[in-house]
Design an enzyme around this catalytic site. Structure first.
Site, PDB file in Angstrom:
ATOM      1  N   ASN A 215       0.845  -1.197   0.000  1.00 50.02           N
ATOM      2  CA  ASN A 215       0.000   0.000   0.000  1.00 50.02           C
ATOM      3  C   ASN A 215       0.880   1.246   0.000  1.00 50.02           C
ATOM      4  O   ASN A 215       2.108   1.151   0.009  1.00 50.02           O
ATOM      5  CB  ASN A 215      -0.977  -0.026   1.180  1.00 50.02           C
ATOM      6  N   ASP A 284      -4.501  -6.328   5.105  1.00 45.92           N
ATOM      7  CA  ASP A 284      -5.509  -7.180   5.742  1.00 45.92           C
ATOM      8  C   ASP A 284      -5.415  -8.613   5.237  1.00 45.92           C
ATOM      9  O   ASP A 284      -5.813  -9.547   5.924  1.00 45.92           O
ATOM     10  CB  ASP A 284      -6.913  -6.605   5.472  1.00 45.92           C
ATOM     11  N   LYS A 294      10.002 -15.980 -10.018  1.00 46.97           N
ATOM     12  CA  LYS A 294       9.156 -14.938 -10.622  1.00 46.97           C
ATOM     13  C   LYS A 294       8.081 -15.613 -11.483  1.00 46.97           C
ATOM     14  O   LYS A 294       8.404 -16.471 -12.332  1.00 46.97           O
ATOM     15  CB  LYS A 294      10.054 -14.039 -11.482  1.00 46.97           C
ATOM     16  N   ASP A 311      -5.028  -9.580  13.107  1.00 48.93           N
ATOM     17  CA  ASP A 311      -5.208  -8.158  13.418  1.00 48.93           C
ATOM     18  C   ASP A 311      -4.337  -7.817  14.638  1.00 48.93           C
ATOM     19  O   ASP A 311      -4.622  -8.219  15.766  1.00 48.93           O
ATOM     20  CB  ASP A 311      -6.683  -7.868  13.706  1.00 48.93           C
ATOM     21  N   ILE A 312      -3.272  -7.082  14.389  1.00 52.96           N
ATOM     22  CA  ILE A 312      -2.285  -6.793  15.447  1.00 52.96           C
ATOM     23  C   ILE A 312      -2.930  -5.972  16.558  1.00 52.96           C
ATOM     24  O   ILE A 312      -2.812  -6.292  17.746  1.00 52.96           O
ATOM     25  CB  ILE A 312      -1.081  -6.014  14.852  1.00 52.96           C
ATOM     26  N   PHE A 328      -5.535   3.600  14.441  1.00 49.19           N
ATOM     27  CA  PHE A 328      -5.855   4.558  13.377  1.00 49.19           C
ATOM     28  C   PHE A 328      -6.982   3.952  12.551  1.00 49.19           C
ATOM     29  O   PHE A 328      -7.161   2.733  12.528  1.00 49.19           O
ATOM     30  CB  PHE A 328      -4.639   4.810  12.480  1.00 49.19           C
ATOM     31  N   LYS A 342     -14.838   0.708  14.238  1.00 52.41           N
ATOM     32  CA  LYS A 342     -13.520   0.050  14.411  1.00 52.41           C
ATOM     33  C   LYS A 342     -13.072   0.143  15.868  1.00 52.41           C
ATOM     34  O   LYS A 342     -12.522  -0.806  16.426  1.00 52.41           O
ATOM     35  CB  LYS A 342     -12.466   0.713  13.523  1.00 52.41           C
ATOM     36  N   LYS A 346     -12.456  -3.320  17.769  1.00 48.57           N
ATOM     37  CA  LYS A 346     -11.083  -3.689  18.151  1.00 48.57           C
ATOM     38  C   LYS A 346     -10.852  -3.502  19.642  1.00 48.57           C
ATOM     39  O   LYS A 346      -9.804  -3.881  20.157  1.00 48.57           O
ATOM     40  CB  LYS A 346     -10.071  -2.890  17.325  1.00 48.57           C
TER      41      LYS A 346
HETATM   42  O1  PMT Z   1       2.424   6.416   6.400  1.00 47.80           O
HETATM   43  P1  PMT Z   1       1.841   7.681   5.827  1.00 47.80           P
HETATM   44  O2  PMT Z   1       2.125   7.814   4.356  1.00 47.80           O
HETATM   45  O3  PMT Z   1       2.268   8.909   6.586  1.00 47.80           O
HETATM   46  O4  PMT Z   1       0.244   7.581   5.936  1.00 47.80           O
HETATM   47  C1  PMT Z   1      -0.358   7.579   7.200  1.00 47.80           C
HETATM   48  C2  PMT Z   1      -1.523   6.586   7.264  1.00 47.80           C
HETATM   49  C3  PMT Z   1      -2.640   7.051   6.362  1.00 47.80           C
HETATM   50  C4  PMT Z   1      -1.052   5.193   6.845  1.00 47.80           C
HETATM   51  C5  PMT Z   1      -1.960   6.545   8.776  1.00 47.80           C
HETATM   52  O5  PMT Z   1      -2.408   7.811   9.161  1.00 47.80           O
HETATM   53  C6  PMT Z   1      -3.073   5.519   9.008  1.00 47.80           C
HETATM   54  O6  PMT Z   1      -4.247   5.770   8.798  1.00 47.80           O
HETATM   55  N1  PMT Z   1      -2.676   4.291   9.431  1.00 47.80           N
HETATM   56  C7  PMT Z   1      -3.594   3.165   9.570  1.00 47.80           C
HETATM   57  C8  PMT Z   1      -3.857   2.546   8.229  1.00 47.80           C
HETATM   58  C9  PMT Z   1      -4.788   1.351   8.313  1.00 47.80           C
HETATM   59  O7  PMT Z   1      -4.359   0.254   8.063  1.00 47.80           O
HETATM   60  O8  PMT Z   1      -6.002   1.614   8.748  1.00 47.80           O
HETATM   61  P2  PMT Z   1      -7.200   0.507   8.879  1.00 47.80           P
HETATM   62  O9  PMT Z   1      -8.405   1.322   9.053  1.00 47.80           O
HETATM   63  O10 PMT Z   1      -7.123  -0.454   7.769  1.00 47.80           O
HETATM   64  O11 PMT Z   1      -6.809  -0.264  10.192  1.00 47.80           O
HETATM   65  C10 PMT Z   1      -7.336   0.081  11.480  1.00 47.80           C
HETATM   66  C11 PMT Z   1      -6.296  -0.090  12.556  1.00 47.80           C
HETATM   67  O12 PMT Z   1      -5.980  -1.473  12.742  1.00 47.80           O
HETATM   68  C12 PMT Z   1      -4.972   0.610  12.285  1.00 47.80           C
HETATM   69  O13 PMT Z   1      -4.515   1.108  13.518  1.00 47.80           O
HETATM   70  C13 PMT Z   1      -4.061  -0.506  11.799  1.00 47.80           C
HETATM   71  O14 PMT Z   1      -2.688  -0.274  12.126  1.00 47.80           O
HETATM   72  C14 PMT Z   1      -4.592  -1.699  12.590  1.00 47.80           C
HETATM   73  N2  PMT Z   1      -4.439  -2.996  11.924  1.00 47.80           N
HETATM   74  C15 PMT Z   1      -5.076  -3.260  10.751  1.00 47.80           C
HETATM   75  C16 PMT Z   1      -4.967  -4.499  10.202  1.00 47.80           C
HETATM   76  C17 PMT Z   1      -4.183  -5.491  10.834  1.00 47.80           C
HETATM   77  N3  PMT Z   1      -4.042  -6.695  10.298  1.00 47.80           N
HETATM   78  N4  PMT Z   1      -3.561  -5.210  11.971  1.00 47.80           N
HETATM   79  C18 PMT Z   1      -3.676  -3.979  12.529  1.00 47.80           C
HETATM   80  O15 PMT Z   1      -3.073  -3.709  13.572  1.00 47.80           O
END
Ligand code: PMT
Length: 409
Positions: A215, A284, A294, A311-312, A328, A342, A346
């Protein structure tokens, strides 16, 4: 939530100066305590300190060659004396003899240690150790007054029986007491004494030997949070996906590539953390299998089968003795509704929602956040990620303090 009072010294760079005095034998114990607390310790001895303690012992404890000579071609080629002065975050001279203190007071630069003290911007602390009459002498009194006025921290001396058989002030403080003083030097800022684990950047899920699913996360937001936390005295461990950013000074960085690696590294680090911030854009899903070579582009279409990653954030929030958890939410629509869902799903204490798109949130230097917690919300307007990070950690500190107060009553 775990609560801690001690200030971590992890990665703190301490220049430990040793001067000639009987108390020098105790400094091996001090060096060991500092190293055990996580500090990087560089010993610099004055030429006659070697009469009281062996450089080999100190080298073995600190893992760094002891520096002594002012003109040393070998070390000047590696970390020269000016670099060493810049490297230090704290200069601690223990024991500090009457002679050393007088020369420091006069601004002499005839030993490596004196030169470093003149050249450094780091705070300087001295632990005087000398005969009770030497300490009481008007010359020593005057020197200590001048050094104190210049901002040199004077730790001790303690009173008691001296090696020479006399009683009174002049004994070097014990290593444990000096360690506590060192901790106090670094105990400034709203996060002093708090250990933080922070995820940042993207993950890469390998498809074959050269391709991956990934991403647009650059890591800028997460690294800005790490830097803001470090400035506020936190002990920061950054579990980072692949990014092209410099390591924030003072942070411990665990570099990972995939979501599974980030999951494993985070759970290994988070056990004794006070705060967990999940800023990484974790994939995800990952390919069910990774081709070792390859993949050839023979077919017109290619179907990738993906499987869900753990999901961490959810797993950390579900730990029985968990840290304060901040997630986030990256959303392209219905920002507040999805972020709130969320937060609840979570089980986290706080969620910072950002609107993302091609030029928004990801990669950009600026961002805006809507921060939600149980019973509260606030908007942090569009601004540089560095400023935004400062405001976010300030909110986090408030919520953590509020939670601690509620738990205590
Ligand atoms: O890195 P930059 O270019 O500065 O951009 C910043 C950002 C947009 C990446 C940042 O601000 C941000 O939004 N980070 C979270 C991105 C994300 O994966 O969001 P989500 O809505 O998909 O996930 C929700 C939360 O679960 C997040 O805290 C994520 O870290 C966490 N997560 C998600 C999936 C997973 N398998 N494990 C997780 O811990």
């Amino acid at each position: 939530m775990t609560s801690r009072v001690s200030v971590h010294l992890r990665s703190r760079r301490i220049l430990l100066g040793i001067t000639a005095g009987i108390a020098a034998y105790k400094v091996a114990g001090l060096a060991r305590l500092l190293v055990s607390a996580g500090a990087e310790v560089q010993v610099v001895m004055t030429p006659s300190a070697g009469e009281f303690i062996g450089a080999m012992t100190l080298q073995a404890i600190t893992g760094r060659p002891v520096r002594e000579a002012i003109f040393d071609a070998q070390h000047e080629a590696a970390m020269g004396h000016i670099e060493l002065a810049r490297w230090a975050e704290l200069v601690l001279v223990a024991p500090a003899s009457a002679d050393f203190l007088a020369r420091l007071c006069a601004g002499m630069a005839d030993t490596l240690l004196h030169t470093l003290c003149l050249a450094t911007d780091a705070p300087i602390a001295v632990a005087p150790a000398m005969n009770v009459r030497m300490w009481a002498n008007p010359a020593s009194r005057a020197n200590m007054k001048v050094l104190g006025e210049r901002g040199v921290m004077i730790w001790g001396p303690a009173s008691g029986e001296q090696a020479c058989g006399e009683q009174g002030p002049g004994r070097m403080l014990e290593p444990e007491a000096l360690l506590e003083k060192v901790r106090q030097v670094f105990a400034s800022g709203r996060f002093a004494g708090r250990r933080v684990v922070l995820t940042a950047g993207p993950t890469r899920e390998p498809v074959d030997a050269v391709r991956f699913v990934g991403n647009r996360s650059s890591g800028k937001m997460g690294y800005a949070i790490g830097e803001a936390l470090l400035r506020e005295g936190a002990d920061v461990t950054l579990v980072s996906g692949p990014v092209a950013l410099p390591v924030p000074a003072g942070a411990r960085v665990v570099s990972v590539e995939t979501a599974l690696e980030m999951h494993r590294a985070t759970l290994a680090e988070v056990a004794d953390a006070d705060l967990f911030v999940a800023c990484a854009a974790v994939a995800d899903y990952r390919p069910v299998s990774t081709a070792s070579q390859k993949i050839k582009k023979d077919a017109d279409t290619l179907t990738l089968e993906l499987v869900r990653n753990p999901d961490i954030l959810r797993d950390v929030a579900a730990m029985p003795e968990r840290p304060f958890c901040v997630g986030f939410a990256a959303e392209t629509e219905r920002l507040e509704a999805y972020a709130e869902a969320k937060r609840r799903a979570k089980g986290v204490d706080m969620i910072a929602a950002n609107q993302v798109g091609r030029q928004q949130g990801f990669e950009a230097d600026e961002n805006a956040l809507l921060v939600l917690w149980e019973g509260g919300r606030t908007r942090l307007p569009q601004q540089a990620k560095t400023r935004l990070a400062e405001q976010l950690i300030s909110l986090i500190a408030e919520r953590m303090d509020a939670q601690t107060t509620t738990q205590d009553t």
